[in-house]
Design a protein around this motif. Structure first.
Motif, mmCIF file in Angstrom:
data_model
loop_
_atom_site.group_PDB
_atom_site.id
_atom_site.type_symbol
_atom_site.label_atom_id
_atom_site.label_comp_id
_atom_site.label_asym_id
_atom_site.label_seq_id
_atom_site.Cartn_x
_atom_site.Cartn_y
_atom_site.Cartn_z
ATOM 1 N N PHE A 1 0.793 -1.234 0.000
ATOM 2 C CA PHE A 1 0.000 0.000 0.000
ATOM 3 C C PHE A 1 0.829 1.289 0.000
ATOM 4 O O PHE A 1 0.329 2.329 -0.398
ATOM 5 C CB PHE A 1 -0.941 0.011 1.211
ATOM 6 C CG PHE A 1 -1.816 -1.206 1.293
ATOM 7 C CD1 PHE A 1 -2.764 -1.463 0.313
ATOM 8 C CD2 PHE A 1 -1.685 -2.103 2.346
ATOM 9 C CE1 PHE A 1 -3.569 -2.594 0.381
ATOM 10 C CE2 PHE A 1 -2.488 -3.230 2.426
ATOM 11 C CZ PHE A 1 -3.427 -3.479 1.445
ATOM 12 N N GLY A 2 2.069 1.212 0.469
ATOM 13 C CA GLY A 2 2.948 2.379 0.434
ATOM 14 C C GLY A 2 2.641 3.416 1.497
ATOM 15 O O GLY A 2 3.426 3.639 2.407
ATOM 16 N N ASP A 3 1.499 4.033 1.417
ATOM 17 C CA ASP A 3 1.147 5.148 2.295
ATOM 18 C C ASP A 3 0.852 4.660 3.711
ATOM 19 O O ASP A 3 0.081 3.710 3.904
ATOM 20 C CB ASP A 3 -0.069 5.861 1.722
ATOM 21 C CG ASP A 3 -0.482 7.055 2.564
ATOM 22 O OD1 ASP A 3 0.350 7.959 2.755
ATOM 23 O OD2 ASP A 3 -1.625 7.053 3.055
ATOM 24 N N TYR A 4 1.408 5.337 4.704
ATOM 25 C CA TYR A 4 1.236 4.899 6.092
ATOM 26 C C TYR A 4 -0.218 5.026 6.550
ATOM 27 O O TYR A 4 -0.699 4.246 7.384
ATOM 28 C CB TYR A 4 2.164 5.696 7.024
ATOM 29 C CG TYR A 4 1.728 7.109 7.308
ATOM 30 C CD1 TYR A 4 0.914 7.415 8.400
ATOM 31 C CD2 TYR A 4 2.130 8.160 6.483
ATOM 32 C CE1 TYR A 4 0.517 8.720 8.653
ATOM 33 C CE2 TYR A 4 1.736 9.458 6.726
ATOM 34 C CZ TYR A 4 0.925 9.740 7.810
ATOM 35 O OH TYR A 4 0.516 11.014 8.060
ATOM 36 N N LYS A 5 -0.949 5.991 5.987
ATOM 37 C CA LYS A 5 -2.357 6.155 6.367
ATOM 38 C C LYS A 5 -3.187 4.965 5.880
ATOM 39 O O LYS A 5 -4.077 4.488 6.592
ATOM 40 C CB LYS A 5 -2.907 7.469 5.799
ATOM 41 C CG LYS A 5 -2.242 8.718 6.362
ATOM 42 C CD LYS A 5 -2.908 9.993 5.892
ATOM 43 C CE LYS A 5 -2.656 10.263 4.410
ATOM 44 N NZ LYS A 5 -1.228 10.532 4.105
ATOM 45 N N ARG A 6 -2.875 4.498 4.677
ATOM 46 C CA ARG A 6 -3.584 3.320 4.148
ATOM 47 C C ARG A 6 -3.218 2.076 4.957
ATOM 48 O O ARG A 6 -4.085 1.244 5.260
ATOM 49 C CB ARG A 6 -3.210 3.145 2.675
ATOM 50 C CG ARG A 6 -3.795 1.902 2.026
ATOM 51 C CD ARG A 6 -5.288 2.022 1.743
ATOM 52 N NE ARG A 6 -5.829 0.773 1.230
ATOM 53 C CZ ARG A 6 -5.742 0.372 -0.048
ATOM 54 N NH1 ARG A 6 -5.125 1.146 -0.947
ATOM 55 N NH2 ARG A 6 -6.278 -0.761 -0.438
ATOM 56 N N VAL A 7 -1.949 1.956 5.312
ATOM 57 C CA VAL A 7 -1.513 0.815 6.111
ATOM 58 C C VAL A 7 -2.209 0.837 7.470
ATOM 59 O O VAL A 7 -2.670 -0.202 7.966
ATOM 60 C CB VAL A 7 0.023 0.820 6.289
ATOM 61 C CG1 VAL A 7 0.450 -0.225 7.318
ATOM 62 C CG2 VAL A 7 0.705 0.555 4.947
ATOM 63 N N ALA A 8 -2.309 2.015 8.075
ATOM 64 C CA ALA A 8 -2.988 2.138 9.368
ATOM 65 C C ALA A 8 -4.445 1.698 9.262
ATOM 66 O O ALA A 8 -4.961 0.997 10.142
ATOM 67 C CB ALA A 8 -2.903 3.584 9.857
ATOM 68 N N MET A 9 -5.092 2.071 8.172
ATOM 69 C CA MET A 9 -6.485 1.689 7.970
ATOM 70 C C MET A 9 -6.624 0.179 7.769
ATOM 71 O O MET A 9 -7.490 -0.467 8.364
ATOM 72 C CB MET A 9 -7.054 2.436 6.761
ATOM 73 C CG MET A 9 -8.526 2.150 6.496
ATOM 74 S SD MET A 9 -9.148 3.018 5.024
ATOM 75 C CE MET A 9 -8.295 2.109 3.716
ATOM 76 N N GLU A 10 -5.753 -0.384 6.913
ATOM 77 C CA GLU A 10 -5.841 -1.815 6.612
ATOM 78 C C GLU A 10 -5.558 -2.677 7.842
ATOM 79 O O GLU A 10 -6.177 -3.728 8.035
ATOM 80 C CB GLU A 10 -4.853 -2.176 5.491
ATOM 81 C CG GLU A 10 -5.161 -1.548 4.142
ATOM 82 C CD GLU A 10 -6.391 -2.136 3.483
ATOM 83 O OE1 GLU A 10 -6.765 -3.282 3.814
ATOM 84 O OE2 GLU A 10 -6.980 -1.441 2.620
ATOM 85 N N LEU A 11 -4.606 -2.249 8.666
ATOM 86 C CA LEU A 11 -4.212 -3.034 9.836
ATOM 87 C C LEU A 11 -4.914 -2.587 11.116
ATOM 88 O O LEU A 11 -4.687 -3.166 12.176
ATOM 89 C CB LEU A 11 -2.695 -2.947 10.036
ATOM 90 C CG LEU A 11 -1.815 -3.484 8.901
ATOM 91 C CD1 LEU A 11 -0.340 -3.366 9.270
ATOM 92 C CD2 LEU A 11 -2.162 -4.928 8.557
ATOM 93 N N GLN A 12 -5.753 -1.554 10.973
ATOM 94 C CA GLN A 12 -6.477 -1.003 12.125
ATOM 95 C C GLN A 12 -5.500 -0.580 13.236
ATOM 96 O O GLN A 12 -5.638 -0.961 14.394
ATOM 97 C CB GLN A 12 -7.512 -2.016 12.647
ATOM 98 C CG GLN A 12 -8.606 -2.345 11.636
ATOM 99 C CD GLN A 12 -9.674 -3.255 12.187
ATOM 100 O OE1 GLN A 12 -9.434 -4.032 13.104
ATOM 101 N NE2 GLN A 12 -10.868 -3.154 11.622
ATOM 102 N N LYS A 13 -4.530 0.218 12.822
ATOM 103 C CA LYS A 13 -3.516 0.747 13.742
ATOM 104 C C LYS A 13 -3.592 2.274 13.760
ATOM 105 O O LYS A 13 -4.186 2.894 12.881
ATOM 106 C CB LYS A 13 -2.113 0.326 13.283
ATOM 107 C CG LYS A 13 -1.899 -1.182 13.176
ATOM 108 C CD LYS A 13 -1.741 -1.823 14.526
ATOM 109 C CE LYS A 13 -1.348 -3.286 14.383
ATOM 110 N NZ LYS A 13 -1.190 -3.949 15.698
ATOM 111 N N GLU A 14 -2.977 2.866 14.770
ATOM 112 C CA GLU A 14 -2.914 4.324 14.861
ATOM 113 C C GLU A 14 -2.029 4.893 13.744
ATOM 114 O O GLU A 14 -0.954 4.356 13.458
ATOM 115 C CB GLU A 14 -2.344 4.753 16.215
ATOM 116 C CG GLU A 14 -3.254 4.472 17.394
ATOM 117 C CD GLU A 14 -4.482 5.357 17.404
ATOM 118 O OE1 GLU A 14 -4.413 6.482 16.857
ATOM 119 O OE2 GLU A 14 -5.520 4.922 17.941
#
Length: 212
Positions: A168-181
């Motif tokens: 996903f590259g973007d940290y915001k997308r990763v946070a959403m996908e993994l349900q992380k802050e």
């Protein structure tokens, strides 16, 4: 006789690992990359010894792509082993076996075997021997920096997160996908040096394709 690009690799410290599980993971890795890259493999990656493979390609840039595919598949699979690679530009004097990279002879294959043995005495996991010395040195330097990044990643703690960043590259997308802050993912992306990883990958592909 034609010059080809030969890739050889082996598992580092394979005798220290659980042999059955290691070989199963290794065979799956090689099989998956053979399937995804069959369009650029003149002779497929073939396990010649228990913990070693070789393959043949036409171009240096193809070898670079295969290395990244292997390294990223190891991460995505959560495998706890590392490979040591040599890429050599050289002659193969016998007909190319397009079904299995075995039973062929030539200076390129002999040279690759020698360099792989020599590399076992070094801390480096990547070595290139190419006709263009500047291209060779540039690729060695890029992959030295690459190794410094990826060898710091812990399979249990980091690989799942790196896999998400690769996807996903973007940290915001990763946070959403993994349900992380978001703030945590921003910090982890920085600590894992993900931006540097992508930059080195782009540079390696550029250098590899310079004389394709």
């Amino acid at each position: 006789m034609k010059e080809y690009v030969i890739i050889m690799a082996d598992i580092i410290n394979s005798r220290d690992e659980n042999q059955a599980a290691l070989m199963l993971a290794f065979k799956k890795l090689v099989s998956d990359v053979n399937e995804s890259r069959k369009d650029i493999l003149v002779s497929p990656l073939t396990i010649t010894l228990g913990d070693e493979f070789q393959g043949v390609m036409d171009r240096i840039e193809d070898a670079v792509k295969v290395i990244f595919d292997l390294e990223e598949a190891i991460i995505k699979n959560g495998s706890d082993f590392k490979l040591r690679y040599v890429v050599v530009e050289g002659l193969i004097e016998t007909p190319i076996n397009k079904e299995i990279a075995y039973g062929m002879l030539g200076d390129g294959l002999t040279r690759a075997r020698k360099y792989l043995e020599n590399l076992k005495k070094e801390d480096l996991r990547f070595f290139f021997w190419l006709k263009d010395q500047q291209q060779k040195n540039a690729l060695i330097n890029v992959f030295t920096a690459f190794q410094d990044i990826v060898d710091d990643w812990n399979p249990e703690r980091d690989f799942y997160l790196v896999t998400a960043f690769l996807a996903f590259g973007d940290y915001k997308r990763v946070a959403m996908e993994l349900q992380k802050e978001r703030s945590l993912m921003w910090k982890r992306k920085k600590n894992l040096k993900i931006n540097a990883y992508f930059a080195l990958k782009e540079v390696a592909n550029y250098i590899g394709g310079t004389h394709a």
